[in-house]
Design an enzyme around this catalytic site. Structure first.
Site, PDB file in Angstrom:
ATOM      1  N   ASN A  44       0.832  -1.196   0.000  1.00  0.00           N
ATOM      2  CA  ASN A  44       0.000   0.000   0.000  1.00  0.00           C
ATOM      3  C   ASN A  44       0.869   1.249   0.000  1.00  0.00           C
ATOM      4  O   ASN A  44       1.965   1.286   0.563  1.00  0.00           O
ATOM      5  CB  ASN A  44      -1.011   0.003   1.154  1.00  0.00           C
ATOM      6  CG  ASN A  44      -0.410  -0.075   2.536  1.00  0.00           C
ATOM      7  OD1 ASN A  44       0.523  -0.831   2.782  1.00  0.00           O
ATOM      8  ND2 ASN A  44      -0.973   0.683   3.467  1.00  0.00           N
ATOM      9  N   GLU A  46       0.156   5.234   0.710  1.00  0.00           N
ATOM     10  CA  GLU A  46      -0.774   6.270   1.134  1.00  0.00           C
ATOM     11  C   GLU A  46      -0.381   7.622   0.552  1.00  0.00           C
ATOM     12  O   GLU A  46       0.730   7.796   0.030  1.00  0.00           O
ATOM     13  CB  GLU A  46      -0.810   6.348   2.660  1.00  0.00           C
ATOM     14  CG  GLU A  46      -1.377   5.095   3.288  1.00  0.00           C
ATOM     15  CD  GLU A  46      -1.433   5.138   4.795  1.00  0.00           C
ATOM     16  OE1 GLU A  46      -2.066   4.249   5.369  1.00  0.00           O
ATOM     17  OE2 GLU A  46      -0.847   6.062   5.419  1.00  0.00           O
ATOM     18  N   ASN A  47      -1.307   8.581   0.661  1.00  0.00           N
ATOM     19  CA  ASN A  47      -1.078   9.915   0.141  1.00  0.00           C
ATOM     20  C   ASN A  47      -1.768  10.906   1.058  1.00  0.00           C
ATOM     21  O   ASN A  47      -2.861  10.623   1.570  1.00  0.00           O
ATOM     22  CB  ASN A  47      -1.633  10.008  -1.285  1.00  0.00           C
ATOM     23  CG  ASN A  47      -1.232  11.281  -1.968  1.00  0.00           C
ATOM     24  OD1 ASN A  47      -1.785  12.335  -1.682  1.00  0.00           O
ATOM     25  ND2 ASN A  47      -0.273  11.187  -2.859  1.00  0.00           N
ATOM     26  N   ALA A  48      -1.166  12.061   1.248  1.00  0.00           N
ATOM     27  CA  ALA A  48      -1.753  13.079   2.109  1.00  0.00           C
ATOM     28  C   ALA A  48      -3.113  13.537   1.592  1.00  0.00           C
ATOM     29  O   ALA A  48      -3.950  13.973   2.366  1.00  0.00           O
ATOM     30  CB  ALA A  48      -0.809  14.276   2.235  1.00  0.00           C
ATOM     31  N   CYS A  55      -4.044   0.628  -2.712  1.00  0.00           N
ATOM     32  CA  CYS A  55      -3.949  -0.608  -1.933  1.00  0.00           C
ATOM     33  C   CYS A  55      -2.910  -1.559  -2.517  1.00  0.00           C
ATOM     34  O   CYS A  55      -2.649  -1.554  -3.724  1.00  0.00           O
ATOM     35  CB  CYS A  55      -5.300  -1.305  -1.892  1.00  0.00           C
ATOM     36  SG  CYS A  55      -6.596  -0.367  -1.066  1.00  0.00           S
ATOM     37  N   GLU A  57      -3.146  -4.768  -2.963  1.00  0.00           N
ATOM     38  CA  GLU A  57      -3.740  -5.693  -3.924  1.00  0.00           C
ATOM     39  C   GLU A  57      -3.862  -5.053  -5.300  1.00  0.00           C
ATOM     40  O   GLU A  57      -3.575  -5.682  -6.321  1.00  0.00           O
ATOM     41  CB  GLU A  57      -5.135  -6.140  -3.444  1.00  0.00           C
ATOM     42  CG  GLU A  57      -5.127  -6.848  -2.109  1.00  0.00           C
ATOM     43  CD  GLU A  57      -5.317  -5.921  -0.907  1.00  0.00           C
ATOM     44  OE1 GLU A  57      -5.827  -6.401   0.117  1.00  0.00           O
ATOM     45  OE2 GLU A  57      -4.958  -4.728  -0.994  1.00  0.00           O
ATOM     46  N   CYS A  90     -10.129  -4.680   1.134  1.00  0.00           N
ATOM     47  CA  CYS A  90     -11.248  -3.743   1.215  1.00  0.00           C
ATOM     48  C   CYS A  90     -12.260  -4.107   0.123  1.00  0.00           C
ATOM     49  O   CYS A  90     -11.988  -4.930  -0.758  1.00  0.00           O
ATOM     50  CB  CYS A  90     -10.760  -2.309   1.053  1.00  0.00           C
ATOM     51  SG  CYS A  90     -10.207  -1.895  -0.623  1.00  0.00           S
ATOM     52  N   CYS A  93     -10.982  -3.625  -3.467  1.00  0.00           N
ATOM     53  CA  CYS A  93     -10.004  -4.638  -3.871  1.00  0.00           C
ATOM     54  C   CYS A  93     -10.660  -5.999  -4.064  1.00  0.00           C
ATOM     55  O   CYS A  93     -10.225  -6.778  -4.911  1.00  0.00           O
ATOM     56  CB  CYS A  93      -8.855  -4.719  -2.876  1.00  0.00           C
ATOM     57  SG  CYS A  93      -7.714  -3.323  -3.081  1.00  0.00           S
TER      58      CYS A  93
END
Length: 132
Positions: A44, A46-48, A55, A57, A90, A93
């Site tokens: 994974n 992430e981003n602000a 994800c 997957e 999730c 996904c």
């Protein structure tokens, strides 16, 4: 001797170490085998600008497609904060996996104690739809 499941679980765990998860602190790794046995991994990112992260997957599936794969034979998922903990895909996904899975696709979910549960896409996404 390691089984194919063991190799995928190890690859997912290794990919998890590269996750970029400064906000949730929840690192996930995924490893999948395509229809010819090639292994593709993802973690994974992430981003602000939430929810613009990606994800593990989805990244593994993208790597498979970029390499010419079109079917997931098996996928392993490992996730958690500090240590491993039970981690399922999730909803988005689950649908992404369903796009490339069939009834024989094995989904391996790694648990905190290092054991795994194997299930199929119908277990995680019952009555899913397909356009193709």
């Amino acid at each position: 001797m390691k089984t194919d499941d063991d190799r995928l679980l190890e690859a997912a765990t290794n990919a998890r170490r590269n996750a970029y998860a400064p906000y949730s602190k929840y690192a996930v790794g995924a490893a999948l085998a395509d229809e010819v046995g090639r292994v593709h991994t993802g973690c994974n990112v992430e981003n602000a600008a939430f929810p613009e992260g990606t994800c593990a997957e989805a990244i593994a599936i993208g790597a498979m497609v970029a390499a010419g794969g079109r079917r997931i034979a098996a996928i392993a998922i490992a996730g958690g904060r500090e240590d491993l903990e039970p981690c399922t895909p999730c909803g988005g996904c689950r649908q992404k996996i369903a796009e490339f899975a069939d009834a024989s696709t094995r989904i391996l979910l790694l648990d905190a104690d290092g054991t795994f549960k194997a299930c199929g896409i119908d277990d995680l996404l019952p009555d899913s739809f397909r356009l193709l």
